[in-house]
Scaffold this motif. Structure first.
Motif, mmCIF file in Angstrom:
data_model
loop_
_atom_site.group_PDB
_atom_site.id
_atom_site.type_symbol
_atom_site.label_atom_id
_atom_site.label_comp_id
_atom_site.label_asym_id
_atom_site.label_seq_id
_atom_site.Cartn_x
_atom_site.Cartn_y
_atom_site.Cartn_z
ATOM 1 N N ALA A 345 -6.823 -56.250 -72.451
ATOM 2 C CA ALA A 345 -5.665 -55.678 -73.169
ATOM 3 C C ALA A 345 -6.129 -55.405 -74.591
ATOM 4 N N TYR A 346 -5.291 -54.681 -75.355
ATOM 5 C CA TYR A 346 -5.604 -54.452 -76.765
ATOM 6 C C TYR A 346 -4.603 -55.223 -77.619
ATOM 7 N N GLU A 347 -5.019 -55.464 -78.860
ATOM 8 C CA GLU A 347 -4.063 -55.986 -79.822
ATOM 9 C C GLU A 347 -3.995 -54.999 -80.971
ATOM 10 N N VAL A 348 -2.788 -54.599 -81.314
ATOM 11 C CA VAL A 348 -2.643 -53.644 -82.408
ATOM 12 C C VAL A 348 -1.366 -53.985 -83.172
ATOM 13 N N ASN A 349 -1.458 -53.963 -84.474
ATOM 14 C CA ASN A 349 -0.330 -54.324 -85.350
ATOM 15 C C ASN A 349 0.287 -55.662 -84.916
ATOM 16 N N GLY A 350 -0.560 -56.601 -84.551
ATOM 17 C CA GLY A 350 -0.100 -57.947 -84.178
ATOM 18 C C GLY A 350 0.559 -58.025 -82.814
ATOM 19 N N GLU A 351 0.535 -56.945 -82.056
ATOM 20 C CA GLU A 351 1.167 -56.969 -80.736
ATOM 21 C C GLU A 351 0.185 -56.639 -79.635
ATOM 22 N N ARG A 352 0.500 -57.127 -78.460
ATOM 23 C CA ARG A 352 -0.361 -56.850 -77.304
ATOM 24 C C ARG A 352 0.004 -55.478 -76.715
ATOM 25 N N LEU A 353 -1.034 -54.720 -76.402
ATOM 26 C CA LEU A 353 -0.822 -53.392 -75.811
ATOM 27 C C LEU A 353 -1.596 -53.342 -74.498
#
Ligand code: IMO
Ligand code: MG
Length: 428
Positions: A345-353
């Motif tokens: 998964a990715y993490e972007v702006n403190g959230e999981r994507l």
């Protein structure tokens, strides 16, 4: 009507050439549908190592016809040189056909590719410099020259005159370069017409006839899904459609004719050129894989960027292509690694994507969320049976299957034809 597609699931260089060569012994025709000589497909067989850019990778088998479809852009100089080289090594090149509808990479396309890249400065795409983008721009802009046009001198001359005027204005007025001489461009066209005439055919009909006779046709992808003009990490993409839709438009083939879609993935990731790659690893970490796997571009010689397997991108690739089977290549490169990471998964702006974003700025900010799996000591290199794989390697393959959502039909354990595990039959 069994056509099977072999498609790059990542950023290109997944080992499609090897896979095509491996499968081509059992088919009647191998067909390229997109890209041009930006592709570099390596084939290793009993006649040696071949690095093919335009000629379909099935050419080494005496049974298979090679067809270059309408979706390909053709640099005739490159094609003629490639044919001469492989003919000199004992391959019969008379079995090649080229679509009359394929667009020609003209001398000004190569000039403009360089100028356009230079003008992009820090945002350069890192193109292969082969004129691919400008040739496709002219195709969509309805000012391309096609193989069939080369063969009709009377209509060709006014077309080239008009287009060259426009291109020379760009070259001189925008980029401050030297104009191309009409006579030189026409002289090239005259030579190319003579050289390509024996190969030019209505290939859509040819493919249809082969399928109607129950012959098996293999569709050879170039580049990869993440470089697709529509579905890739735009604008850091190539200018064609390497994914499954491109196989239909790039050949004049209806989708019902396609019985199987194989997605080729490396056991890790590579990318050559610019653009985001969330699971990219540091130079120090990556150089071990690069050296061991010789991850340098076949077309440009550039060092490829290295990363761990990106499960998010792979799942997206599966969504676009609907792979019916997976081909996992270069598993042997991971032999001896203590542990192996997989981006889940990715993490972007403190959230999981959990999905591959459309926005390239957002993709560039994505950090990988890794899962770590234990490596294996015993070699997978040259294995030909699943039972020869160490348990941890099998577990790794299984995890990739889960992430992509598709079963592995072939696992490649080395560059040669024989270094292959056929897990299940591809042709049904
Ligand atoms: P195969 O078929 C890897 C990349 C270039 C650049 C971008 C645009 O061997 O998998 P272009 O010259 O197409 O306009 O460049 O696409 N690229 C490839 N990367 N493998 C390829 O082909 C590629 N063909 C183009 O490096 O980033
Ligand atoms: Mg390549």
């Amino acid at each position: 009507m069994p056509a099977y597609a072999v498609i790059g699931g990542q950023w290109g260089d997944e080992g499609k050439g090897k896979v095509i060569d491996y499968l081509a012994g059992d088919v009647d025709s191998v067909v390229r549908y997109a890209g041009g000589n930006n592709a570099g497909h390596t084939v290793v067989n009993d006649k040696g190592t071949f690095q093919l850019h335009l000629v379909p990778s099935g050419i080494c088998w005496p049974n298979a016809y090679g067809i270059i479809g309408n979706g390909v852009v053709v640099d005739p100089d490159v094609l003629v040189a490639e044919l001469a080289e492989i003919a000199a090594r004992g391959i019969d090149t008379s079995r090649l056909y080229i679509s009359e509808r394929a667009h020609v990479i003209m001398p000004y396309h190569i000039v403009l590719d360089h100028y356009e890249e230079k003008a992009r400065g820090d945002a350069a795409i890192g193109t292969t410099g082969r004129g691919i983008g400008p040739a496709y721009m002219d195709k969509i802009g309805r000012m391309g020259i096609r193989v069939g046009d080369l063969l009709d001198w009377d209509s060709l001359v006014p077309m080239v005159e008009q287009v060259l005027d426009h291109k020379n204005a760009l070259i001189t007025k925008i980029y401050g370069g030297e104009p191309l001489a009409l006579d030189d461009v026409l002289a090239k066209c005259l030579l190319w017409a003579e050289q390509l005439a024996p190969y030019a055919k209505p290939t859509e009909q040819l493919i249809q006839d082969l399928l109607a006779q129950g012959k098996r046709v293999l569709l050879e992808g170039a580049q990869g899904t993440l470089l697709d003009i529509d579905h890739g990490s735009y604008p850091y993409v190539t200018s064609s459609s390497p994914s499954i839709g491109g196989a239909c438009t790039g050949l004049g083939l209806n989708p019902q004719a396609i019985s199987g879609v194989l997605g080729v993935f490396k056991a890790y990731s590579t990318r050559v050129g610019g653009g985001p790659m969330p699971s990219e690893i540091s130079e120090a970490e990556g150089s071990e894989i690069r050296e061991k796997a010789h991850e340098f571009g076949v077309t440009t010689g550039r060092a490829r960027r290295i990363g761990w397997f990106d499960g998010v991108a792979a799942k997206y690739s599966q969504l676009i292509n609907g792979f019916t089977g997976l081909v996992l290549t270069r598993l042997d490169i991971l032999d001896g690694f203590k542990s192996i990471k997989l981006c889940v998964a990715y993490e972007v702006n403190g959230e999981r994507l959990d999905r591959f974003p459309a926005n390239t700025g957002l993709l560039a900010r994505c950090k990988p969320i890794y899962e770590e799996m234990p490596g294996w000591d015993q070699p997978t290199a040259s294995a030909t049976e699943l039972s020869q794989l160490p348990e941890n390697a099998l577990a790794y393959v299984k995890r990739i299957e889960e992430l992509v959502g598709c079963r592995a039909q072939i696992i490649s354990t080395g560059p040669s034809r024989g270094e292959t595990i056929q897990v299940e039959p591809v042709f049904t």
